[in-house]
Each structure stands twice: as C-alpha cells, then as structure tokens.
Design a protein around this motif. Structure first.
Motif, mmCIF file in Angstrom:
data_model
loop_
_atom_site.group_PDB
_atom_site.id
_atom_site.type_symbol
_atom_site.label_atom_id
_atom_site.label_comp_id
_atom_site.label_asym_id
_atom_site.label_seq_id
_atom_site.Cartn_x
_atom_site.Cartn_y
_atom_site.Cartn_z
ATOM 1 N N THR A 81 3.732 1.366 11.729
ATOM 2 C CA THR A 81 3.871 2.823 11.856
ATOM 3 C C THR A 81 2.517 3.511 11.973
ATOM 4 N N ARG A 82 2.554 4.771 12.372
ATOM 5 C CA ARG A 82 1.361 5.589 12.591
ATOM 6 C C ARG A 82 0.447 4.956 13.624
ATOM 7 N N TYR A 83 1.052 4.359 14.628
ATOM 8 C CA TYR A 83 0.308 3.676 15.677
ATOM 9 C C TYR A 83 -0.188 4.703 16.691
ATOM 10 N N LYS B 294 0.818 -1.205 0.000
ATOM 11 C CA LYS B 294 0.000 0.000 0.000
ATOM 12 C C LYS B 294 0.864 1.272 0.000
ATOM 13 N N GLY B 295 0.333 2.321 -0.585
ATOM 14 C CA GLY B 295 1.024 3.605 -0.600
ATOM 15 C C GLY B 295 0.681 4.448 0.625
ATOM 16 N N GLY B 296 1.536 5.387 0.911
ATOM 17 C CA GLY B 296 1.254 6.357 1.966
ATOM 18 C C GLY B 296 1.303 5.821 3.383
ATOM 19 N N VAL B 297 1.947 4.673 3.573
ATOM 20 C CA VAL B 297 1.986 4.104 4.926
ATOM 21 C C VAL B 297 3.247 4.509 5.695
ATOM 22 N N GLY B 298 4.232 5.047 4.974
ATOM 23 C CA GLY B 298 5.447 5.509 5.668
ATOM 24 C C GLY B 298 6.733 4.838 5.212
ATOM 25 N N LYS B 299 6.748 4.289 3.998
ATOM 26 C CA LYS B 299 7.979 3.643 3.497
ATOM 27 C C LYS B 299 9.118 4.647 3.347
ATOM 28 N N THR B 300 8.824 5.782 2.700
ATOM 29 C CA THR B 300 9.881 6.748 2.437
ATOM 30 C C THR B 300 10.369 7.378 3.745
ATOM 31 N N THR B 301 9.427 7.722 4.611
ATOM 32 C CA THR B 301 9.777 8.238 5.933
ATOM 33 C C THR B 301 10.678 7.247 6.665
ATOM 34 N N SER B 302 10.307 5.974 6.599
ATOM 35 C CA SER B 302 11.064 4.939 7.310
ATOM 36 C C SER B 302 12.410 4.666 6.644
ATOM 37 N N VAL C 285 7.547 -0.343 16.618
ATOM 38 C CA VAL C 285 6.257 0.342 16.528
ATOM 39 C C VAL C 285 6.552 1.835 16.548
ATOM 40 N N VAL C 286 6.187 2.521 15.467
ATOM 41 C CA VAL C 286 6.418 3.964 15.386
ATOM 42 C C VAL C 286 5.086 4.665 15.592
ATOM 43 N N PRO C 287 4.993 5.484 16.623
ATOM 44 C CA PRO C 287 3.705 6.112 16.896
ATOM 45 C C PRO C 287 3.343 7.177 15.858
ATOM 46 N N GLU C 288 2.078 7.438 15.706
ATOM 47 C CA GLU C 288 1.604 8.589 14.946
ATOM 48 C C GLU C 288 2.208 9.809 15.629
ATOM 49 N N SER C 289 2.873 10.663 14.871
ATOM 50 C CA SER C 289 3.609 11.742 15.526
ATOM 51 C C SER C 289 3.691 12.984 14.660
ATOM 52 N N GLN C 290 3.500 14.129 15.291
ATOM 53 C CA GLN C 290 3.581 15.393 14.558
ATOM 54 C C GLN C 290 5.012 15.696 14.143
ATOM 55 N N ALA C 291 5.948 15.033 14.788
ATOM 56 C CA ALA C 291 7.359 15.273 14.470
ATOM 57 C C ALA C 291 7.679 14.856 13.034
ATOM 58 N N VAL C 292 6.917 13.874 12.491
ATOM 59 C CA VAL C 292 7.211 13.372 11.144
ATOM 60 C C VAL C 292 6.986 14.465 10.097
ATOM 61 N N LEU C 293 5.879 15.153 10.205
ATOM 62 C CA LEU C 293 5.593 16.234 9.249
ATOM 63 C C LEU C 293 6.578 17.389 9.430
HETATM 64 N N1 LIG Z 1 4.597 8.037 12.252
HETATM 65 C C1 LIG Z 1 3.967 8.964 11.507
HETATM 66 N N2 LIG Z 1 3.208 9.909 12.101
HETATM 67 C C2 LIG Z 1 2.569 10.844 11.352
HETATM 68 N N3 LIG Z 1 2.626 10.926 10.017
HETATM 69 C C3 LIG Z 1 3.370 10.019 9.358
HETATM 70 C C4 LIG Z 1 4.073 8.980 10.062
HETATM 71 N N4 LIG Z 1 4.721 8.211 9.135
HETATM 72 C C5 LIG Z 1 4.432 8.749 7.932
HETATM 73 N N5 LIG Z 1 3.626 9.836 8.046
HETATM 74 C C6 LIG Z 1 3.105 10.675 6.956
HETATM 75 O O1 LIG Z 1 2.424 9.846 6.030
HETATM 76 C C7 LIG Z 1 2.583 10.312 4.721
HETATM 77 C C8 LIG Z 1 3.099 9.202 3.819
HETATM 78 O O2 LIG Z 1 4.404 8.833 4.235
HETATM 79 P P1 LIG Z 1 5.481 8.277 3.204
HETATM 80 O O3 LIG Z 1 6.688 7.947 4.000
HETATM 81 O O4 LIG Z 1 5.649 9.196 2.049
HETATM 82 O O5 LIG Z 1 4.734 6.941 2.735
HETATM 83 P P2 LIG Z 1 5.047 5.968 1.489
HETATM 84 O O6 LIG Z 1 6.467 6.151 1.110
HETATM 85 O O7 LIG Z 1 4.754 4.603 2.045
HETATM 86 O O8 LIG Z 1 4.085 6.327 0.411
HETATM 87 C C9 LIG Z 1 3.537 11.506 4.782
HETATM 88 O O9 LIG Z 1 2.773 12.679 4.735
HETATM 89 C C10 LIG Z 1 4.203 11.339 6.136
HETATM 90 O O10 LIG Z 1 4.570 12.584 6.669
#
Ligand SMILES: Nc1ncnc2c1ncn2[C@@H]1O[C@H](COP(=O)(O)OP(=O)(O)O)[C@@H](O)[C@H]1O
Ligand SMILES: [Mg+2]
Lengths: 123, 271
Positions: free
Chosen positions: B180-182, B11-19, B209-217
């Motif tokens: 992630t986004r727990y 799935k897209g948008g789950v946090g792969k790139t962030t991770s 387990v990575v919590p939902e966090s405002q720090a990510v944005l």
């Molecule tokens: N732990 C988190 N808490 C809050 N927002 C998150 C978290 N992980 C990812 N996001 C947000 O989710 C969105 C998608 O993340 P991204 O890493 O681009 O996903 P993917 O690469 O899987 O498509 C981004 O806007 C990112 O800031």
C-alpha cells in the motif's frame, strides 16, 4: 544545469540501496530465526573464548548453520583485526603493558586476517 | 465454518485499518457475511474509519469478559448488507485479550459468518499475536519502505512459528502481500522500492498494490471505507484485491505511472 553534471556518473538510485541493505540485514535475521535455539548462545560463548586471546569486533563474527539433506554445516567466520593490534590487545588483557617496541610496530602498515572454521555433522 | 483473515504488518501506520475496513466491505459487497474485529485495544480506530463510532455501546472486551452478549456488541453497517463491526475497548489494555476469551468469541462468530477479519495492532506483542493466532489467511500490509518490509518479514516468521496452525502442525496460514501507499512516479525516479523488489525480498504472492491516494484521507474524514469510493484508484485497487482473494484472475493496475498530459508535465518540470 552545469556542464559538469554531464560527465558525472549518475548517482545510484536510493531505492537500489534500500533493496541491497534489506537483502543483507534480512539474510542475517532469517538465519537467526530458522536456526536452533542454541545458536545465539553458541555464538556468544565462542566469542567470549576468542575474545580472551584476540580483540575482536562483535560485528565481524558470523555463525551460520546450513541444513543439508544428510549433512549440516556449522560455519564460524571471524574477521580478525590487524596482527599487531591483536598482539597489543592480548598483552593488555593479560595484564602487561604493551612493550615500547610494539608501539613502533603499530605504526607499520598492518594487515588484517581472518579465521574461518567449519564443522560438518551428519544428521 | 468461517474463514479467519488477519490484516497484519508489524509496523504501525502502514494501512492495516484502512485495508481492513476496505476488505471487509468488499467481501460483504460480494455477498459474504463478514465481520471485522478491532484488535487494537486501547487505540480504537476501526469504528471511525467505518463511520460507526457513535453507535458503540459494548465492545469486544466486554464480550470476552462476559459483560455483554455478542449480539449487543456487534454493529450492523448501515450501508452494506452482510457487514458487521466488532469494535474494541478504549479503556482497557491488550492484556484483556486472553487466548481463551478470543477463541470463545471467534467460535461464536464462526457459526454465523463467512469471513472474520481481524484488524491487528502494530508490534509483535499480545494484541498482534492474538489477532493472528487463529488465522487461516494472513494479508501482510506493507509499504515500499525499508522498515516496513523488514517488519513484515518478522511477522511472516511469527506466523510460521507462533500461530495456532504452526503450533498444531496444521496447514500453514496462507500469506499474501498487500503493498500500500505505492507511488509509481517515485518508483520510476528510483526513489521508492519497486513491487518486484518487495516481492523478491518477502517471497510471498502479491494480492494487490494500492497506490498512495488522496481518496484515503477523504474517505476516513467522513467515515466511509475507501472501497466505496468507486471512482478512486485506491478504491478500485481494493476491489481488485478482494476479487483476487476470492480466486479471480485480475491484472494489476496502478503499478505504472499514469500517462501525464503535456500541461502537467510542463508544470512538473518548472516546479
Ligand atoms: N493508500 C493510501 N494513500 C494515502 N494514505 C493512506 C493510504 N493508506 C493509508 N493511508 C493513511 O495512512 C495512515 C495510517 O493508516 P492506518 O490504516 O490507520 O494504518 P495502521 O492501521 O496500519 O496503523 C492514515 O492516516 C491513512 O489515512
Ligand atoms: Mg490500525
């Protein structure tokens, strides 16, 4: 908060429903994935044969292959519609119009049935 | 010989790139020479999250096509020693990822790097398949949500049947879950799948387990991998996950709701 809400049983948490739904759908998908390539074809052909005689619901058919140590089972589980409906459907398929008394019969309480075939193979 | 890790999910948008950004940075902080590769051809984003978008001249596809040398395309991180980024092209599409081309680049990288981290695109088509094909380790990024869990299971199936290791009958790709986004509060209210539910369904070991966090944005706004925000819970969770990946025994934090003061509890009740 209304006094009645004390008596109402707590609704099932949505997360519990999420887990149950996932377990069911994924059991299906994994079975399809781990099975041999011919399984989906087999299922389709079986369905086509049975559909010639009985009106069946595609969602109520389950074909499962269990691999055991020296014995595998192929299980075909088909839930049939209520008996009278099935007859009417079969008649319609054969090109006849359902007879008048079938209409009346269809109004009687109906009962469903199920066939469960199972084949074993040493392997 | 380097180790190849794929950050994948279906799935897209789950946090792969962030991770990917966080993990690669964490490995480099631990002293490993690490490169993170963007496989999301056409939708380049890793460069932004890593904060090197203005330094991209050549990319992964240029190297595959022989239009540039690998060391012309590699970007060295300005903050962290040992950390490199291989950005992708924004103008080509995923067909540009030939298996031979990808293999050639990975072989060249593995002479120099300890870890090669592949940031997978969404889906189970060419880009995603190429990013996982050569992997030794897979990190499955999953959100506690039905469609993400199901897609993760599909990706596990793909890893077990269509990776190089599966095709050649080698040791299987190791698989670990990064949830992630727990949101522990929502879990407690019964609105979100628990860690244990997801583990029971996917049946792979838990990396973190990575919590939902405002720090990510906040971190992505300024082009900084969130793991460098050491005060944030998400940053700490990624740091712990990197330690576990390296074999350390670290307790899981951020799984339970944080104790709230009386004031915020009162606020919540009246909200
Ligand atoms: N732990 C988190 N808490 C809050 N927002 C998150 C978290 N992980 C990812 N996001 C947000 O989710 C969105 C998608 O993340 P991204 O890493 O681009 O996903 P993917 O690469 O899987 O498509 C981004 O806007 C990112 O800031
Ligand atoms: Mg991405």
């Amino acid at each position: 908060m209304s006094i009645f809400s004390f008596f109402r049983s707590a609704p099932r948490p949505s997360a519990v429903q999420a887990k149950e739904r996932l377990q069911i759908v994924m059991a299906h998908e994994r079975a399809g994935r781990s099975g041999p390539d011919y399984l989906p074809m087999l299922q389709q052909e079986l369905l086509a044969v049975i559909a010639k005689y009985v009106d069946i619901d595609q969602n109520k058919v389950e074909v499962k292959l269990d691999r055991g140590g020296d014995c595998s089972t192929l299980e075909v589980n088909i839930e049939l519609p209520a008996r009278e409906q099935a007859k009417a459907a079969a008649a319609a398929k054969a090109g006849d119009k359902p007879a008048g008394n079938d209409d009346a019969a269809a109004k009687r309480p109906v009962s469903g049935g199920s066939v469960n075939g199972s084949a074993k193979k040493r392997g | 010989m380097s180790k190849i890790i794929v950050m994948t999910s279906g799935k897209g948008g789950v946090g792969k790139t962030t991770s990917s950004a966080a993990f690669a940075t964490g490995l480099a902080l631990r002293g490993f020479k690490t490169v993170v590769i963007d496989f999301d051809v056409g939708l380049r984003n890793l460069d932004l999250v890593m904060g090197c978008e203005r330094r991209v001249v050549f990319d992964f596809i240029n190297v595959i096509n022989g239009e540039a040398k690998l060391n012309q395309a590699l970007i060295k991180d300005k903050r962290i020693e040992n950390l490199y980024i291989l950005p992708t092209s924004q103008t080509r599409d995923k067909d540009a990822l030939s298996r031979d081309g990808v293999e050639k680049v990975l072989n060249e990288l593995s002479k120099e790097f300890d870890y090669i981290l592949c940031d997978s695109p969404a889906g189970i088509e060419r880009g995603a398949l190429m990013s996982l094909y050569f992997a030794d380790h897979a990190i499955i990024v999953t959100n506690p949500e039905v469609s993400s869990v199901r897609d993760s299971d599909r990706i596990l199936g793909v890893l077990n049947s269509r990776s190089r290791r599966a095709e050649q009958g080698l040791e299987p790709v190791t698989q670990q879950l990064l949830l992630t986004r727990y949101d522990p509060d929502r879990v407690e209210r019964g609105e979100m799948l628990k860690v244990d539910d997801v583990l029971e369904i996917l049946a792979i070991p838990l990396l973190g387990v990575v919590p939902e966090s405002q720090a990510v944005l906040r971190a992505s706004n300024v082009g900084m991998p969130v793991i460098l925000d050491e005060a944030s819970n998400a940053g700490q969770a990624y740091m712990d996950a990197v330690g576990r990946f390296l074999g350390e025994d670290i307790d899981h934090r951020f799984v339970n709701p944080q104790k709230k003061g009386l004031f915020s509890r009162l606020l919540r009740r009246s909200a």
